[in-house]
Scaffold this motif. Sequence first.
Motif, PDB file in Angstrom:
ATOM      1  N   GLN A 151      -8.241   4.378  -1.637  1.00  0.00           N
ATOM      2  CA  GLN A 151      -6.525   4.871  -2.047  1.00  0.00           C
ATOM      3  C   GLN A 151      -6.845   2.554  -2.520  1.00  0.00           C
TER       4      GLN A 151
ATOM      5  N   ALA B 166      -3.142   2.762   4.702  1.00  0.00           N
ATOM      6  CA  ALA B 166      -4.218   3.338   3.032  1.00  0.00           C
ATOM      7  C   ALA B 166      -5.368   3.292   3.907  1.00  0.00           C
ATOM      8  N   THR B 167      -6.449   4.238   2.779  1.00  0.00           N
ATOM      9  CA  THR B 167      -8.073   4.247   3.163  1.00  0.00           C
ATOM     10  C   THR B 167      -8.797   3.782   1.749  1.00  0.00           C
TER      11      THR B 167
ATOM     12  N   ALA C 162      -8.207   2.204  -5.741  1.00  0.00           N
ATOM     13  CA  ALA C 162      -7.432   2.449  -6.962  1.00  0.00           C
ATOM     14  C   ALA C 162      -6.033   1.257  -6.960  1.00  0.00           C
ATOM     15  N   VAL C 163      -5.149   1.231  -6.049  1.00  0.00           N
ATOM     16  CA  VAL C 163      -4.677   0.148  -5.538  1.00  0.00           C
ATOM     17  C   VAL C 163      -5.114  -1.220  -6.777  1.00  0.00           C
TER      18      VAL C 163
ATOM     19  N   ASP D 165      -1.386  -4.172   2.951  1.00  0.00           N
ATOM     20  CA  ASP D 165      -1.150  -3.170   3.741  1.00  0.00           C
ATOM     21  C   ASP D 165      -0.815  -3.631   5.176  1.00  0.00           C
TER      22      ASP D 165
ATOM     23  N   ALA E  67       0.811  -0.980  -0.403  1.00  0.00           N
ATOM     24  CA  ALA E  67       0.198  -0.373   0.058  1.00  0.00           C
ATOM     25  C   ALA E  67       0.532   1.413  -0.332  1.00  0.00           C
ATOM     26  N   ARG E  68       1.675   1.603   0.472  1.00  0.00           N
ATOM     27  CA  ARG E  68       3.053   2.628   0.156  1.00  0.00           C
ATOM     28  C   ARG E  68       4.007   2.014  -0.768  1.00  0.00           C
TER      29      ARG E  68
ATOM     30  N   ASN F 246     -11.124  -0.996   4.763  1.00  0.00           N
ATOM     31  CA  ASN F 246      -9.693  -1.409   2.900  1.00  0.00           C
ATOM     32  C   ASN F 246     -10.253  -2.467   2.545  1.00  0.00           C
TER      33      ASN F 246
END
Length: 519
Positions: free
Chosen positions: A181, A177-178, A184-185, A172, A146-147, A215
Amino acid sequence: MTATRTVRIFDTTLRDGEQSPGASMNLTEKMEIAQALVQLGVDVIEAGFPIASPGDFESVREIAKAVSGAVVCGLARCNNADIERAWEALKHAQQPRIHVFLATSSIHREFKLRMNQEEVIARAVAGVKHAKNLCPDVEFSPEDAARTEIDFLCQVVEAVIEAGATTVNIPDTVGYATPLQMHAVIKGLRDRVRGIDRAVISVHCHDDLGLAVANSLAAVEAGAGQIECTINGLGERAGNCSLEEVVMALRTRSDYYSTTTRIVTQKLVPTSRLVANITGIQVPRNKAIVGRNAFAHEAGIHQDGMLKERRTYEIMRPEDVGLERTDLVLGKHSGRAALADRTKALGYQLSPEQLQTLFERFKMLADRKKEIYDGDVAALCEDQFSELPERFSFVSYDLACASGHAPRVMLRVLQGGEEKSVEVNAGDGPIDGIFLAIEKLTGIATVCRDFRVQAVTVGKDAQAEVTVELQSTDPEQSGQVHRGRGVSTDSLEASAKAFLAAVNRVILGAQPRLHPQRT
Ligand code: KIV
Ligand code: ZN
């Protein structure tokens, strides 16, 4: 109408869940949980991290041999030794899976791995290929996905699928994460990675910001086909996505998600209680789905609405998660059959011997307490479950105390059928005195990190439930925390039982082991 797809449930209670401080389990306990997970209908059981210790290896191997009806998975870092050790433990499974992971985020690449992007991809591909030579079912996790920069994440995922990964899991890892997001990933991977349809996309969300379930749901909405989760949301730090919450969200809002799972939801409460009692980590009362208050309606206006039509205030039926609603109060004159009915309705499965012991305790409680509620029966059952042989068990105490004076405590316990007693004249008050007496009698020195008392039900005669957390001072156990719980109408007796339960866990101890993500 939209077609319903099935989301796979990957349970990692026995691996990530066991990484919760104080949640170590022995082989028998892990086997019991693994069998309960099979009954619950999970698709994959992550049984452990075989290279971590001989104990972890043995548990994965025994679970792999015993389980049928679910994939059994073992975790491995991205190196040959880990992967081979995982395979050695898994090779007898009917459906084995090797789960290989390697960090991909820039912060992990720079500070932990000291590797550049090309090196990370090369290592990931080599690890997956090696695992694939041993086992057809290989999952790859880019740790801290996630990062991770999305372009690089796409490259890694494409490369590992090409190398043979059948599931790509998007963790994550730090719960950063939110939901948008995460959506979207997953969407980004589905849109951009060549060959993505050859693998199942999975998510593994931690709960540091309390967003793990949200999430995971967002990932499913974006097309993820597997959710990694744990019973009661156990796991590293703030834990993982809670299995019971995510499953019931998908089920209750199937109108929205158009998905289903294979989970037998009526087993959620019993499984949650089993895990809580084995790990000693109790579920908060207000926890969604499995907390004791999750289906309790206190406010008069709510009760009124419920009596007219329960859907006014209830979006799920308690019986669908393994609870049967009842207003029945038990008492002195209730028989064994009534108690058996109640325990079953509350989701506990007791053997005839356990039921007999429970009945004897129930009668003792009924002498002290007029009305016995569901909460009392649940508390008695939980005591029953957590009772393990060959440890210290409480018999009685005598106490003399007054303000400003050290208490005088005489404590009696049973050790392997033999009664032992000790006397101390020390401590800051009666509870401290009892604690010191237990330390003296068992020879176990600990530091008390937490101590809580709460009433199990309402009324002045309510049973007290005490939970304690003790930290072992044994250097071999490197500061491990052990929990204990005790219940009685006498709060000092409950405290003594809780301390003894925690000391019993200290004695069982835990083997030194590697932590997958701290090495
Ligand atoms: O949180 C994490 O990244 C993990 C991986 C090993 C999947 O637990
Ligand atoms: Zn994790």
